[in-house]
Design a protein around this motif. Structure first.
Motif, short mmCIF file in Angstrom:
data_model
loop_
_atom_site.label_atom_id
_atom_site.label_comp_id
_atom_site.label_asym_id
_atom_site.label_seq_id
_atom_site.Cartn_x
_atom_site.Cartn_y
_atom_site.Cartn_z
N PHE B 23 0.44 6.51 -7.14
CA PHE B 23 0.68 5.23 -7.82
C PHE B 23 -0.61 4.46 -8.03
N ASP B 24 -1.54 4.60 -7.04
CA ASP B 24 -2.88 4.03 -7.19
C ASP B 24 -2.86 2.55 -7.55
N SER B 25 -2.06 1.77 -6.85
CA SER B 25 -2.11 0.31 -7.03
C SER B 25 -2.75 -0.26 -5.78
N ARG B 26 -2.97 -1.57 -5.80
CA ARG B 26 -3.60 -2.21 -4.65
C ARG B 26 -2.76 -2.02 -3.40
N ALA B 27 -1.46 -2.24 -3.55
CA ALA B 27 -0.58 -2.18 -2.39
C ALA B 27 -0.53 -0.77 -1.81
N THR B 28 -0.38 0.25 -2.70
CA THR B 28 -0.27 1.60 -2.16
C THR B 28 -1.59 2.07 -1.56
N ARG B 29 -2.70 1.61 -2.13
CA ARG B 29 -3.99 1.98 -1.55
C ARG B 29 -4.08 1.49 -0.11
#
Lengths: 303, 280, 257
Positions: B23-29
């Motif tokens: 997903f590579d979003s801020r939250a998933t990172r």
């Protein structure tokens, strides 16, 4: 040094002098300050001795005595130089008092650790660049771990290993490896990522495989970064090894020399060991620098 | 057989992170990083319990946590002694001295050409080695630790600050010349602000050095408190959970110290490309 | 009234490959209110000449006077504003802060500064952007801000070194128009370095054609165009003939090598 080989004739001397003169001036100033400081810091003790012995000191006597004490508060530069020379050339290399021998003990652990740490760092960096899950899992921790004073726990690692019966080169090499691992990892990841989108697209347009892309583009463009971090890593590995030699019980290595000097108040010995360590660090960093220039010049990347 | 649960957790975490990282979003990172950290802790705990590793070699995270909770008073006094008195004082004095020196030699290219290579050279040396000497000179208390820290942080900050003061573009300096700006104005209004990103780079890398210097110097002699003292005596008594609790304190202190400097940097150098909010 | 006078100005750089004659025997007179363009291929010394007027370079021979002073005296009197090819704005200051900078250095009072900032922002059509940071504006707006900065302290002379060279054609046209407008309103003397023939012809009252090795003036063309110049003037036969003259001058210079 680079320029000296690259440009011809008389300008070499001029330019070399132009660069060396300021450095020499500052060095001379430092040595002068050092002498003054040695006289000033050792003077109290010399005066006390004179009072105790009921002798009157002339200024000349005072200065002479402050610079020739056996256990000075601050040894004069020539005393340190003498101690260093005595430790390097005045002993048999196998002697326990030879700085060459202690230096070799330190150096071998440093190099072993540096090799392990570098290999691990490079391998993990390659994995990180090619695997997003690995990247997002490991990188934040690798970066954050740089802010943790890992070096400070080095002596503990030695003691724990000793309690398991592991002594000698291996525990120290582990510390050195651990310390050189992170700079190499971070620098290598950065380096492998330097090729920009255009260069990668070009590779893509030639239908290059991932392996080709790695060997022909990513690896060569990462080398300048790798060498920069190797210099940091070898210095860190050396510091790690020396600190690893500090726990009580260590008898060999430059760190042990420092420690025993501090136990017995042998200040000249401490300073000599310190300078031996400094010379070793300088030589190691310079060797990597030379390797860097050689490699980059062959690749056409050097100026 | 006993390795099975360990391997299962490992594979489960890899699978979860591989899926999340798509997903590579801020939250998933953030989640991926936290899951990785948590997985390591869980595996550590499991390994220690399953294989009954003696605490002398490697205590479990739960044991370390218990030791941390039981010894907060000791840990706090060690923190104050080593970090606040030793490391922080030394860091502030060293940074102040380095900045002052950089500005003092700013008008002398000769001195800069002399000092820069020496500074670069010294920054690569095993400077912690001077700890025994400074402990002899300044005694066992925090003053000697602060002195070690001063020497350790001085050169990296000096080198960065000198480079920063020289980092202005020729065009910026020409512009100052066209306004006939005196030295003070061009230093204060152009070169000091332009040097800030470099200065903070030096300040950040020396936060760790400061902690290392303060802790290692205690191995050469200290009063009966301080993190280095505690680590070496606890190792002697084979009280490894306490040692790890001290390491935990050092890790937290190091990250906090770095984080605070980075935060100040963000405020001061908000204009620098590395600090600006990313635009599409 | 003569504002800038050069007589047999030469400037030689000593380099590792021997001396480079950036300027050789350059003579030129610029009158008050002139808009003078310097045009020529790279290496012809047009930028060097402008920098010599600004006392950023020192001629090795000849006589150069700016407002009846040496260039360095003129610099100390803050007789000119200088605009570079890049905006050169400080990223840590807002647009208003950037324009304020030379005023602070020159010791203007705060109230006066604010008034001047508002006036020049208006002049370059950036009113309302004073609170923004440079990196929040487009390249064209940044360059306008840097022109405002050069105008803020009301020097009589404006020296511009390819100020629009890094901008695209469309933005450049607009800024050219704006610059002409500004020149008419303020009556300043402008020295303008460019490598664009249409730009030089459109803007200037006097076009100085230069050529390299050694850097020298090959032709000085006085423009017959009126001071009021809408963009459409570029399609008139007079304009095209003038551009042809400039092109001939450039070619003439080139035949030397």
């Amino acid at each position: 040094m680079t320029e000296a080989t690259a440009s011809p004739g008389s300008t070499v001397l001029g330019r070399g002098l132009g660069r060396a003169l300021p450095i020499l001036t500052v060095l001379l100033a430092i040595i002068a300050i050092w002498y003054l400081a040695a006289i000033w810091m050792n003077a109290t003790w010399v005066r006390d001795q004179a009072v105790r012995a009921d002798t009157v000191l002339t200024t000349g006597d005072l200065i002479r005595q402050t610079l020739t004490l056996e256990r000075p508060v601050l040894p004069a530069p020539h005393q340190v130089a003498a101690g260093l020379w005595e430790g390097i050339a005045g002993q048999k290399i196998t002697s326990k008092r030879s700085l060459v021998w202690h230096g070799w003990v330190t150096l071998s652990a440093t190099l072993a650790g540096f090799a392990i740490g570098t290999a691990a760092g490079v391998l993990l960096a390659v994995g990180i660049v090619h695997n997003r899950a690995m990247d997002q899992s490991v990188m934040p921790w690798a970066v954050a771990s740089q802010t943790v004073p890992i070096l400070a726990i080095a002596p503990m690692v030695i003691v724990v290993f000793a309690s398991m019966g592991v002594t000698g080169l291996l525990p120290k090499a582990m510390i050195a490896a651990w310390l050189s691992f992170f700079p190499v990892l971070v620098g290598m990841v950065k380096g492998l990522r330097t090729p920009d989108a255009m260069q990668l697209d070009l590779m893509h347009s030639w239908n290059a495989s991932r392996v080709q892309q790695f060997w022909r583009l990513r690896l060569p463009s990462s080398l300048p970064y790798l060498f920069a971090s190797l210099k940091v890593a070898i210095a860190a590995a050396l510091v790690g090894t020396i600190v690893g030699e500090l726990p009580a019980g260590a008898t060999s290595g430059l760190g042990a020399r420092l420690l025993s000097g501090s136990y017995y108040g042998q200040t000249v010995q401490i300073w000599a060991a310190l300078f031996a360590a400094a010379i070793l660090a300088a030589v190691l960093v310079m060797l990597i620098g030379a390797l860097e220039r050689l490699t980059l010049r062959r690749m056409g990347l050097a100026r | 057989m006993s390795a099975l649960p360990v391997i299962a957790v490992w594979i489960g975490a890899i699978g979860l992170n591989t899926w999340l990282s798509r997903f590579d979003s801020r939250a998933t990172r953030l989640a991926v990083a936290l899951i990785f950290g948590a997985t390591i802790l869980i595996l550590w705990e499991m390994a220690v319990r399953i294989y009954a590793v003696p605490p002398v070699i490697l205590p479990a995270p739960s044991q370390i946590g218990a030791s941390f909770a039981a010894n907060t008073a000791i840990l706090w006094s060690d923190f104050v002694q080593t970090i606040v008195k030793g490391a922080l004082t030394g860091w502030l004095i060293g940074a102040g001295a380095a900045i002052a020196t950089a500005i003092a030699i700013d008008r002398s290219p000769f001195l800069q050409r002399g000092l820069l290579p020496i500074g670069n050279f010294v920054a690569a040396l095993p400077i912690v080695g001077i700890a025994p000497i400074l402990v002899m000179w300044f005694g066992f208390d925090w003053q000697s630790k602060a002195a070690v820290v001063v020497v350790m942080v001085f050169f990296p900050i000096l080198v960065n600050m000198v480079a920063g003061l020289a980092a202005t573009e020729p065009m910026q300096r020409d512009l100052m010349a066209t306004w006939a700006a005196p030295y003070g104005a061009s230093l204060w209004k152009l070169r000091l602000p332009a040097a800030m990103p470099f200065l903070f780079n030096g300040l950040k890398i020396t936060t760790t050095l400061a902690l290392i210097g303060a802790i290692v110097a205690e191995f050469f002699g200290s009063p009966t408190k301080g993190m280095g003292f505690r680590i070496s005596t606890a190792v002697g008594r084979l009280d490894l959970p306490l040692v790890w609790a001290e390491i935990l304190v050092a890790a937290i202190a190091g990250s906090l110290f770095y984080g605070i400097v980075a935060l100040i940097e963000k405020k001061v150098t908000f204009w620098h490309p590395s600090q600006r909010p990313q635009r599409g | 009234m003569t504002v800038i006078q050069a007589r047999d100005v030469s400037l030689t750089f000593q380099t590792a490959d021997g001396p480079v004659h950036a300027l050789k025997d350059v003579s030129l007179t610029i009158e008050r209110g002139d808009f003078v363009s310097f045009i020529g291929p790279s290496g012809c010394g047009k930028t060097t000449f402008l920098r010599a007027i600004a006392a950023l370079e020192t001629p090795t021979a000849g006589k150069l006077e700016v407002a009846d002073m040496t260039p360095d005296q003129a610099r100390r009197q803050r007789a000119y504003g200088y605009v570079f090819q890049a905006p050169g704005l400080y990223p840590w200051r807002t647009i208003a802060g950037n324009i304020s900078l030379p005023l602070e250095i020159m010791g203007f009072a705060r109230a006066d500064r604010l008034q001047r900032i508002a006036r020049v922002l208006d002049l370059v059509d950036l009113a309302g952007f004073g609170g923004k940071y440079p990196w929040q504006l487009s390249g064209g707006m940044q360059q306008r801000a840097s022109i405002a900065r050069a105008l803020a302290f009301d020097a009589d002379i404006l020296l511009m070194d390819e100020p629009f060279g890094a901008l695209d054609e469309i933005v450049r046209d607009r800024l050219n128009e704006a610059l002409l407008d500004l020149w008419k309103k303020t009556g300043k003397t402008i020295g303008f370095v460019t490598h664009s023939i249409p730009e030089a012809v459109y803007l200037s009252t006097k076009i100085v054609v230069m050529s390299p090795r050694p850097g020298r003036i090959t032709r000085v063309i006085d423009s017959p165009l009126p001071r009021d110049r809408p963009l459409e003037i570029r399609d008139t036969p007079e304009f095209i003939a003038l551009a042809q003259q400039v092109r001939d001058g450039l070619r003439e210079g080139h035949s030397y090598d």
